[in-house]
Design a protein around this motif. Structure first.
Motif, short mmCIF file in Angstrom:
data_model
loop_
_atom_site.label_atom_id
_atom_site.label_comp_id
_atom_site.label_asym_id
_atom_site.label_seq_id
_atom_site.Cartn_x
_atom_site.Cartn_y
_atom_site.Cartn_z
N ILE A 9 0.82 -1.21 0.00
CA ILE A 9 0.00 0.00 0.00
C ILE A 9 0.86 1.27 0.00
O ILE A 9 0.37 2.36 0.28
CB ILE A 9 -0.97 0.02 1.20
N ARG A 10 2.14 1.12 -0.31
CA ARG A 10 3.00 2.31 -0.38
C ARG A 10 2.44 3.28 -1.42
O ARG A 10 2.20 2.90 -2.56
CB ARG A 10 4.42 1.89 -0.77
N TYR A 17 -0.14 10.63 -0.54
CA TYR A 17 0.82 10.66 0.57
C TYR A 17 0.15 11.25 1.81
O TYR A 17 -0.41 12.35 1.77
CB TYR A 17 2.04 11.50 0.18
N ILE A 18 0.19 10.53 2.91
CA ILE A 18 -0.47 10.95 4.14
C ILE A 18 0.48 11.82 4.96
O ILE A 18 1.65 11.51 5.13
CB ILE A 18 -0.92 9.73 4.96
N SER A 19 -0.06 12.93 5.48
CA SER A 19 0.67 13.83 6.38
C SER A 19 1.67 14.70 5.62
O SER A 19 1.70 14.73 4.39
CB SER A 19 1.37 13.04 7.48
N THR A 53 11.52 7.31 2.47
CA THR A 53 11.81 6.56 1.24
C THR A 53 10.66 6.69 0.24
O THR A 53 10.88 6.88 -0.97
CB THR A 53 12.06 5.08 1.56
N THR A 54 9.44 6.59 0.75
CA THR A 54 8.26 6.73 -0.10
C THR A 54 8.24 8.09 -0.79
O THR A 54 7.99 8.19 -1.99
CB THR A 54 6.98 6.55 0.73
N ALA A 60 10.74 11.23 -7.53
CA ALA A 60 11.34 10.73 -8.77
C ALA A 60 10.27 10.42 -9.82
O ALA A 60 10.42 10.76 -11.00
CB ALA A 60 12.17 9.49 -8.47
N THR A 61 9.19 9.79 -9.39
CA THR A 61 8.11 9.42 -10.31
C THR A 61 7.43 10.65 -10.89
O THR A 61 7.23 10.76 -12.11
CB THR A 61 7.07 8.54 -9.59
N GLU A 62 7.07 11.59 -9.99
CA GLU A 62 6.34 12.79 -10.43
C GLU A 62 7.20 13.67 -11.32
O GLU A 62 6.70 14.36 -12.22
CB GLU A 62 5.88 13.58 -9.20
#
Length: 423
Positions: A9-10, A17-19, A53-54, A60-62
């Motif tokens: 669930i990463r 993204y939470i918080s 890390t997430t 990187a993805t965005e």
């Protein structure tokens, strides 16, 4: 499926993204940078299990950049140089989508390992993202730190952690098929210590063997066996044990202080981290009740940095015992807190004319410094005059502690200032 729940669930997108809304919310600084396509080298600093890390993966993805990752525990200069060579061959430039190199636990890199990153960061061959649980001001070399932006990630609050659990129940391919009720969560949150990864691992262990389960505090405490003597340098025990150590010294118990010190040493804690905490305590909790404590703590910090293990344990023990046996005062700590609060409440009050600097004739003509009384020209090197802005004249911020040395301070202040500050 062998992939753990925390990995399944990463979050893959910024919106999931939470918080950390100050970084990745609608007006967050990282959101703005990603939108503009400008990603500087940066250090993510915060407690374990909060998604460093997430976040690096999402950045990187965005930003559509190649992503390399290294762990400071298992990687060295050789691995760093190999990735830098790959980046150079890929034509990484400041103006192009240069690769991101993510280094987990960058504080564990030695000076030479960190030095090996400098050229690549400076020339734009890579964008460095480092993750650390320790203060980067102490653990990252100045030359590298000056080339990076530091962003602080805050610990998850209760609502954040419960949101993670609900997301797992609703979104995970495996758990969504089960009937899971979160009746009580206090024990689950306590056992995880605010570490999201640990929370999800424990939660998966609880629900893995049953299709219908009601999560209660008793269930958690009965099923989760904790080894309380275990010391994890990156987990909850790290913070709990150093807290017990500091509170034992503050409470003047040298026996407990040495016990918790031994727990940290046996667990492989960084001796500089221990010495640094005692250096802070020497000022915060002892202060002017015994100013020598700060000198000894500073000497201890310098000594253990040179000597290292195993002999550092003796120096740390000596310092901990001395601090525990010292008289205590937090008067300086309270005073600066009160002063900062007053500054926030009253704003930028004008400096009295008598105290202003007068380097030019114009300033002298405007009476800058005119009424100032040079203390050394008067009896006992003291002359009563006003040193605070007139709006807060007579405000007492420092209250001497009740100990031999500061009681002497109190008497001196009474003699000097009479009833102005009511000492």
């Amino acid at each position: 499926m062998n992939e753990p729940l925390a990995e399944r669930i990463r979050p893959k997108k910024l919106e999931d993204y939470i918080s950390q809304q100050h970084l990745v919310g609608k007006n967050g600084v990282l959101t703005s940078l990603i939108t503009k396509g400008i990603i500087p080298s940066l250090i993510l600093w915060g407690p374990p299990g909060i998604g460093k890390t997430t976040l690096a993966n999402i950045i990187a993805t965005e930003s559509k950049r190649p992503f390399y990752t290294l762990s400071a525990i298992s990687s060295g200069v050789k691995e760093v140089r190999e990735i830098i060579e790959k980046a150079k061959k890929g034509g990484g430039l400041f103006t192009a989508k240069n690769p991101i190199l993510f280094i987990d636990e960058i504080h564990r890199f030695s000076k030479s390992q960190q030095d090996s990153l400098l050229g690549a960061v400076e020339k734009g061959w890579i964008t460095l993202i480092g993750a650390t649980t320790e203060n980067p001001s102490f653990e990252v070399i100045p030359a590298l730190l000056s080339r990076c932006q530091v962003y602080i990630l805050n610990a998850f609050d209760k609502e954040d952690l419960i949101s993670l659990l609900k997301r797992a129940i609703e979104k995970d391919e495996i758990l969504s098929r089960k009937k899971i009720q979160l009746k009580e969560t206090a024990a689950l949150l306590q056992v995880s210590g605010g570490d999201a990864r640990k929370l999800l691992n424990i939660f998966e262990l609880l629900v893995s063997s049953e299709d219908n389960i009601v999560i209660t505090n008793d269930l958690v405490l009965n099923k989760i066996q904790k080894n309380t003597s275990h010391y994890d340098k990156t987990g909850e025990q790290h913070y709990d044990i150093v807290s017990a150590f500091i509170k034992s010294i503050r409470g003047s118990d040298p026996n407990a202080a040495v016990y918790w010190l031994a727990r940290m040493i046996e667990g492989g804690e960084d001796v500089k981290f221990i010495a640094r905490r005692m250096l802070i305590l020497a000022s915060e909790d002892i202060g002017n009740a015994n100013p020598t404590a700060l000198i000894l703590a500073n000497t201890t910090f310098q000594s253990v940095a040179v000597i290292g293990n195993p002999e550092s344990r003796i120096i740390l023990s000596q310092c901990a015992i001395y601090l525990a046996n010292s008289p205590k005062s937090n008067a300086s700590y309270v005073a600066i807190g009160a002063a900062q609060k007053l500054v926030k409440e009253t704003g930028d009050l004008s400096v009295p004319l008598a105290l202003r600097n007068a380097p030019t004739k114009l300033m002298k003509d405007l009476d800058y410094g005119k009424e100032y009384k040079y203390s050394h020209n008067y009896s006992n090197n003291f002359k009563e005059q006003e040193f605070l802005p007139k709006e807060i004249s007579g405000t007492k911020l420092y209250e001497p502690g009740n100990n031999q040395r500061e009681n002497q301070f109190r008497e001196t202040l009474k003699n000097w200032w009479k009833n102005k500050y009511e000492y």
